[in-house]
Design an enzyme around this catalytic site. Structure first.
Site, PDB file in Angstrom:
ATOM      1  N   GLN A 159     -11.735   1.666  -7.400  1.00 49.78           N
ATOM      2  CA  GLN A 159     -10.387   2.303  -6.642  1.00 49.78           C
ATOM      3  C   GLN A 159     -10.068   1.798  -5.502  1.00 49.78           C
ATOM      4  OE1 GLN A 159      -7.716   4.123  -7.865  1.00 49.78           O
ATOM      5  NE2 GLN A 159      -6.829   4.232  -5.735  1.00 49.78           N
ATOM      6  N   GLN A 161      -7.016   1.840  -3.454  1.00 45.99           N
ATOM      7  CA  GLN A 161      -6.241   2.599  -2.476  1.00 45.99           C
ATOM      8  C   GLN A 161      -6.879   3.970  -1.932  1.00 45.99           C
ATOM      9  OE1 GLN A 161      -2.477   4.158  -4.373  1.00 45.99           O
ATOM     10  NE2 GLN A 161      -1.221   3.960  -2.816  1.00 45.99           N
ATOM     11  N   PRO A 286     -10.558   9.363 -10.316  1.00 50.85           N
ATOM     12  CA  PRO A 286     -10.035  10.467  -9.544  1.00 50.85           C
ATOM     13  C   PRO A 286      -8.467  10.743  -9.568  1.00 50.85           C
ATOM     14  CG  PRO A 286     -10.710   8.434  -8.308  1.00 50.85           C
ATOM     15  CD  PRO A 286     -11.044   8.165  -9.836  1.00 50.85           C
ATOM     16  N   GLY A 288      -4.447  10.583 -11.727  1.00 52.35           N
ATOM     17  CA  GLY A 288      -3.934  10.651 -13.078  1.00 52.35           C
ATOM     18  C   GLY A 288      -3.713   9.053 -13.438  1.00 52.35           C
ATOM     19  N   GLY A 289      -3.209   8.456 -12.536  1.00 51.29           N
ATOM     20  CA  GLY A 289      -2.851   6.885 -12.633  1.00 51.29           C
ATOM     21  C   GLY A 289      -2.954   6.145 -11.270  1.00 51.29           C
ATOM     22  N   MET A 290      -3.445   4.774 -11.688  1.00 55.94           N
ATOM     23  CA  MET A 290      -3.265   4.133 -10.469  1.00 55.94           C
ATOM     24  C   MET A 290      -2.549   2.956 -10.839  1.00 55.94           C
ATOM     25  SD  MET A 290      -3.897   3.322  -7.449  1.00 55.94           S
ATOM     26  CE  MET A 290      -3.334   1.830  -6.614  1.00 55.94           C
ATOM     27  N   GLU A 291      -1.502   2.428 -10.237  1.00 54.37           N
ATOM     28  CA  GLU A 291      -0.594   1.379 -10.673  1.00 54.37           C
ATOM     29  C   GLU A 291      -1.107  -0.092 -10.294  1.00 54.37           C
ATOM     30  OE1 GLU A 291      -0.511   3.370  -7.990  1.00 54.37           O
ATOM     31  OE2 GLU A 291       0.506   2.281  -6.150  1.00 54.37           O
ATOM     32  N   HIS A 315       5.682   6.681 -14.221  1.00 55.93           N
ATOM     33  CA  HIS A 315       5.466   6.803 -12.741  1.00 55.93           C
ATOM     34  C   HIS A 315       4.479   5.650 -12.286  1.00 55.93           C
ATOM     35  CE1 HIS A 315       4.398   8.447  -8.695  1.00 55.93           C
ATOM     36  NE2 HIS A 315       3.308   7.759  -9.001  1.00 55.93           N
ATOM     37  N   GLU A 316       3.339   5.307 -13.164  1.00 59.96           N
ATOM     38  CA  GLU A 316       2.704   3.997 -12.946  1.00 59.96           C
ATOM     39  C   GLU A 316       3.542   2.816 -13.008  1.00 59.96           C
ATOM     40  OE1 GLU A 316       0.373   4.733 -10.970  1.00 59.96           O
ATOM     41  OE2 GLU A 316       0.183   6.810 -11.382  1.00 59.96           O
ATOM     42  N   HIS A 319       5.863   2.007 -10.332  1.00 62.28           N
ATOM     43  CA  HIS A 319       5.363   1.195  -8.982  1.00 62.28           C
ATOM     44  C   HIS A 319       5.524  -0.255  -9.184  1.00 62.28           C
ATOM     45  CE1 HIS A 319       3.625   4.217  -6.403  1.00 62.28           C
ATOM     46  NE2 HIS A 319       2.822   4.578  -7.410  1.00 62.28           N
ATOM     47  N   GLU A 338       5.467   6.011  -2.980  1.00 60.50           N
ATOM     48  CA  GLU A 338       5.689   7.251  -3.734  1.00 60.50           C
ATOM     49  C   GLU A 338       7.090   7.922  -3.882  1.00 60.50           C
ATOM     50  OE1 GLU A 338       3.237   7.621  -5.689  1.00 60.50           O
ATOM     51  OE2 GLU A 338       1.689   6.299  -4.808  1.00 60.50           O
ATOM     52  N   ASP A 395      -6.061   8.752   3.710  1.00 59.71           N
ATOM     53  CA  ASP A 395      -6.071   9.523   2.488  1.00 59.71           C
ATOM     54  C   ASP A 395      -5.670  10.976   2.676  1.00 59.71           C
ATOM     55  OD1 ASP A 395      -6.734   9.171  -0.185  1.00 59.71           O
ATOM     56  OD2 ASP A 395      -8.510  10.667  -0.069  1.00 59.71           O
ATOM     57  N   TYR A 403       5.749  12.146  -1.773  1.00 60.16           N
ATOM     58  CA  TYR A 403       6.277  12.061  -3.028  1.00 60.16           C
ATOM     59  C   TYR A 403       7.316  12.635  -3.455  1.00 60.16           C
ATOM     60  CZ  TYR A 403       1.602  10.386  -5.021  1.00 60.16           C
ATOM     61  OH  TYR A 403       0.152   9.804  -5.127  1.00 60.16           O
ATOM     62  N   ARG A 575     -10.013  14.461 -11.828  1.00 59.57           N
ATOM     63  CA  ARG A 575      -9.039  13.929 -11.315  1.00 59.57           C
ATOM     64  C   ARG A 575      -8.788  15.109 -10.305  1.00 59.57           C
ATOM     65  NH1 ARG A 575      -3.455  14.071 -15.039  1.00 59.57           N
ATOM     66  NH2 ARG A 575      -2.093  13.843 -13.303  1.00 59.57           N
ATOM     67  N   LYS A 577      -6.117  15.827  -8.314  1.00 60.19           N
ATOM     68  CA  LYS A 577      -4.682  16.612  -8.417  1.00 60.19           C
ATOM     69  C   LYS A 577      -5.232  17.918  -9.053  1.00 60.19           C
ATOM     70  CE  LYS A 577      -1.083  17.052 -11.193  1.00 60.19           C
ATOM     71  NZ  LYS A 577      -0.175  16.413 -12.073  1.00 60.19           N
TER      72      LYS A 577
HETATM   73  N1  BES Z   1      -1.045   5.555  -6.407  1.00 57.12           N
HETATM   74  C1  BES Z   1      -1.131   6.643  -6.700  1.00 57.12           C
HETATM   75  C2  BES Z   1      -2.523   7.091  -6.592  1.00 57.12           C
HETATM   76  C3  BES Z   1      -3.032   7.093  -5.259  1.00 57.12           C
HETATM   77  C4  BES Z   1      -2.444   7.859  -4.303  1.00 57.12           C
HETATM   78  C5  BES Z   1      -4.315   6.821  -4.936  1.00 57.12           C
HETATM   79  C6  BES Z   1      -2.999   7.584  -3.012  1.00 57.12           C
HETATM   80  C7  BES Z   1      -4.956   6.555  -3.970  1.00 57.12           C
HETATM   81  C8  BES Z   1      -4.193   7.366  -2.712  1.00 57.12           C
HETATM   82  C9  BES Z   1      -0.695   6.953  -8.238  1.00 57.12           C
HETATM   83  O1  BES Z   1       0.515   6.138  -8.604  1.00 57.12           O
HETATM   84  C10 BES Z   1      -0.170   8.381  -8.437  1.00 57.12           C
HETATM   85  O2  BES Z   1       0.564   8.844  -7.533  1.00 57.12           O
HETATM   86  N2  BES Z   1      -0.858   8.999  -9.292  1.00 57.12           N
HETATM   87  C11 BES Z   1      -0.749  10.441  -9.556  1.00 57.12           C
HETATM   88  C12 BES Z   1       0.344  10.679 -10.736  1.00 57.12           C
HETATM   89  C13 BES Z   1       1.795  10.787 -10.555  1.00 57.12           C
HETATM   90  C14 BES Z   1       2.273  11.191 -12.097  1.00 57.12           C
HETATM   91  C15 BES Z   1       2.094  11.692  -9.721  1.00 57.12           C
HETATM   92  C16 BES Z   1      -1.846  11.223  -9.812  1.00 57.12           C
HETATM   93  O3  BES Z   1      -2.879  10.590  -9.616  1.00 57.12           O
HETATM   94  O4  BES Z   1      -1.727  12.360 -10.068  1.00 57.12           O
HETATM   95 ZN    ZN Z   2       2.239   7.029  -7.478  1.00 53.47          ZN
END
Ligand code: BES
Ligand code: ZN
Length: 624
Positions: A159, A161, A286, A288-291, A315-316, A319, A338, A395, A403, A575, A577
């Site tokens: 990971q 980012q 960790p 939901g998704g990573m683009e 969402h991904e 990106h 975001e 972070d 977002y 995860r 979130k």
């Molecule tokens: N790029 C982010 C994940 C991220 C954010 C990684 C900050 C490291 C630091 C990814 O696109 C994202 O926003 N994922 C969200 C999902 C979304 C539907 C809002 C998540 O992981 O919950």
């Molecule tokens: Zn995102």
């Protein structure tokens, strides 16, 4: 011969409009407080990675070879590293590789250290670093078979980012620096490796896989996963990777993937990355998704069997335009990645699944925004879009403000100028800035220049970008379906009535809204009734379960009802979130000891980014 009159009129018209256009000074890219790289002197244009993946000692080892571009007096190039063991550095002189000297500067908290590489002359165009990662490398999560879906083979994923790529590759780790890459990765024969690049679709005998990313990307988008992976095609350009035991469910969940890509293209222009695949990772992932370009990394918690959480895929995918094509210049401009992405995600969902669905998603997001602003306070620096993160871990600045306040700004702009105009504007923006980085200040100027000035619109963009709180002129977010749910909430609170017949057609979004709106001080029998009839504590839908467990903690329903379910969830899902609100609620209810004891067990299953966030939470002084 051209007739003279029309030409003269044309010239006059052109000069009139350009006279009206303000002359904007060019704004330079800001410097990045989270990278040691000296890009003015020397920067990377291409990376060639050659690594061996060793599961026994949990180490990656090999070489990184770089094409570099230097100015004529450059004496050194600076890379970012974090906890890497550097064995040697070479430079290519004419035809042969010569060792060169290097120094590692002082470590800084969360930043790692600069790696200074001496360039013997200004003609050096290639350098090579031989190195090893640490078993504790922050980007890497090494899983034993028990931590995977099929429980048969070990697994590794990265990971990057925000600034973790430097813990597995010596690199200029700033979102404003882009380069192409290729890689050769050697893994145990029974495993497959995939990256954010051209990918294999099946294992080979040698265990050696080669990858190419021929579009320039920033370091945080380099990604690798290694495991017992299967591939299943969904369309010519879309497919899914995951462990064999989960491949059918994953392929089914993402049936609409091709339609989603086509919808995004119809809105914002061609998808420029070639394939779009998804890899479904083990539950400790960790996010939901990573683009990661060409290959979105996703949590298995979106596999519900009913395709109800695929907004995350939208969402991904979004990106691929906002973030991966046009990238935030520094992490202080994170909202650019975001905010645009959440806005586009909603547009894709609206076009594919209709206005009502999109309205519900937007309102859930707006509720998140209101909650976050009220937690920080509406005068807090943290609620600004443009952040000041000097001396802070990037972070820490990554929350719902970027977002949801970001998306609300774009929706407000859309309403002010009209959808058609705004869509054209965004399409042009992605063209003008493709494969480039943009800062908030540059974005502000671009919006004035290409949208607001010509429409002579009075809009306080400056307040949206640089002031705390939510400006009063924001777009209204409403949902008819949620209004109806509100009626059910009121009735339930009054007389405890909610029947299967009321909820039969509820989507996941309506359930989430219902749970979020429930008071936390009802008599325990109310929550019991919901569990008896709707089995919320056993929900297979991770979003619903997480919301219900959070409410259970806040309402003291937890004890004697679903503690086991909470513990299972916290131990198996990584995860962030979902984890943060649950740990936060436990602490707030004075259950810090329970939180700590669960965390001790669970943290073996979490990636470093989740561990760090929860450790920060558990060590915070309670508010007096
Ligand atoms: N790029 C982010 C994940 C991220 C954010 C990684 C900050 C490291 C630091 C990814 O696109 C994202 O926003 N994922 C969200 C999902 C979304 C539907 C809002 C998540 O992981 O919950
Ligand atoms: Zn995102």
């Amino acid at each position: 011969m051209l007739p003279k009159w029309p030409l003269a009129i044309f010239v006059i018209l052109i000069s009139c409009t350009s006279m009206e256009k303000k002359n904007y000074p060019e704004i330079p890219l800001p410097s990045d407080p989270h990278s040691f790289a000296n890009t003015k002197e020397a920067f990377i244009t291409h990376l060639d990675l050659n690594l061996k993946v060793n599961f026994d000692n949990q180490i990656l080892s090999g070489t990184a070879t770089y094409d570099i571009s230097t100015d004529s007096v450059a004496k050194r190039i600076v890379l970012d590293i974090n906890d890497l063991e550097i064995d040697s550095v070479q430079v290519l002189n004419e035809q042969h590789w010569d060792l060169t000297t290097f120094q590692i500067g002082d470590e800084k908290p969360f930043m790692g250290a600069p790696l200074y590489i001496d360039l013997p002359n200004a003609h050096v165009t290639k350098i090579r670093v031989s190195y090893k990662t640490s078993p504790n490398a922050l980007a890497l999560q090494w899983l034993n078979p028990q931590q995977t879906h099929d429980k048969r083979f070990p697994y590794l994923f990265t990971q990057g980012q925000a600034i973790l790529t430097r813990s597995w590759i010596p690199i200029q780790d700033s979102p404003g620096i882009r380069f192409t890459y290729q890689a050769r990765i050697q893994v145990p024969q029974e495993l497959l490796a995939v990256m954010s690049a051209t990918n294999p679709q099946k294992k080979n005998e040698s265990g050696i896989y080669e990858f190419t990313m021929d579009k320039p990307i920033p370091a945080y988008l380099i990604a690798l996963a290694v495991g017992d992976l299967d591939f299943r095609a969904i369309s010519d350009r879309c497919g899914v990777y995951t462990e064999p035991g989960q491949i059918a469910a994953a392929a089914d969940e993402f049936t609409d993937l091709e339609k989603m890509v086509a919808t995004a293209e119809s809105l914002y222009g061609h998808y420029l990355w070639g394939r779009y695949d998804i890899i479904v990772l083990p539950p400790s992932f960790p996010f939901g998704g990573m683009e990661n370009p060409r290959l979105t990394f996703a949590t298995p918690t979106i596999i519900t069997g009913d395709r109800s959480l695929t907004a995350l895929v939208a969402h991904e995918l979004a990106h691929s335009w906002s973030g991966n094509l046009v990238t935030n210049a520094t992490w202080e401009d994170f909202w650019i990645n975001e905010g645009h992405t959440v806005y586009i995600e909603n547009r894709i969902m609206e076009k594919l699944y209709g206005q009502e669905n999109a309205d519900m998603l937007a309102l859930l997001g707006y509720q998140d925004l209101l909650r976050t602003v009220s937690e920080f306070g509406d005068q807090s620096e943290e609620t600004k879009l443009k952040l000041n993160l000097t001396g802070r871990d990037p972070d820490d600045g990554m929350n719902d403000i970027a977002y949801e306040k970001g998306a609300l700004l774009l929706k407000t702009l859309e309403e002010k100028v009209g959808r058609q105009t705004f869509d054209n504007f965004l399409r042009q923006y992605f063209k003008d800035y493709q494969f480039k980085a943009i800062s908030t200040e540059q974005w502000e100027q671009y919006v004035h220049q290409h949208l607001l000035d010509s429409l002579k619109l009075d809009f306080d963009l400056n307040a949206w970008l640089y002031q705390p709180g939510i400006p009063a002129d924001h777009a209204e977010i409403t949902s008819d379906k949620f209004e109806k749910v509100n009626g059910r909430v009121r009735e339930f609170v009054r007389i405890g009535r909610l029947d299967l017949s009321d909820t039969r057609n509820w989507s996941t979004h309506e359930w989430l809204h219902f749970i979020r709106q429930l008071p936390t001080d009802l008599h325990v029998s109310f929550y019991e009734k919901l569990d008896d009839v709707f089995h919320l504590s056993d929900s297979q839908n991770s979003e619903i379960l997480a919301a219900w467990l959070t409410l259970s903690i806040q309402s003291h329903y937890l004890e004697g009802h679903n503690e086991k379910s909470l513990e299972d969830f916290l131990v198996h899902v990584g995860r962030r979130k979902f984890l943060l609100p649950l740990y936060q609620a436990l602490i707030k209810q004075g259950q810090t000891e329970l939180a700590k004891s669960i965390f001790e067990k669970a943290k073996l299953n979490y990636h470093s980014v989740s561990v760090k966030s929860i450790e920060d939470l558990l060590s915070e002084k309670p508010l007096m």
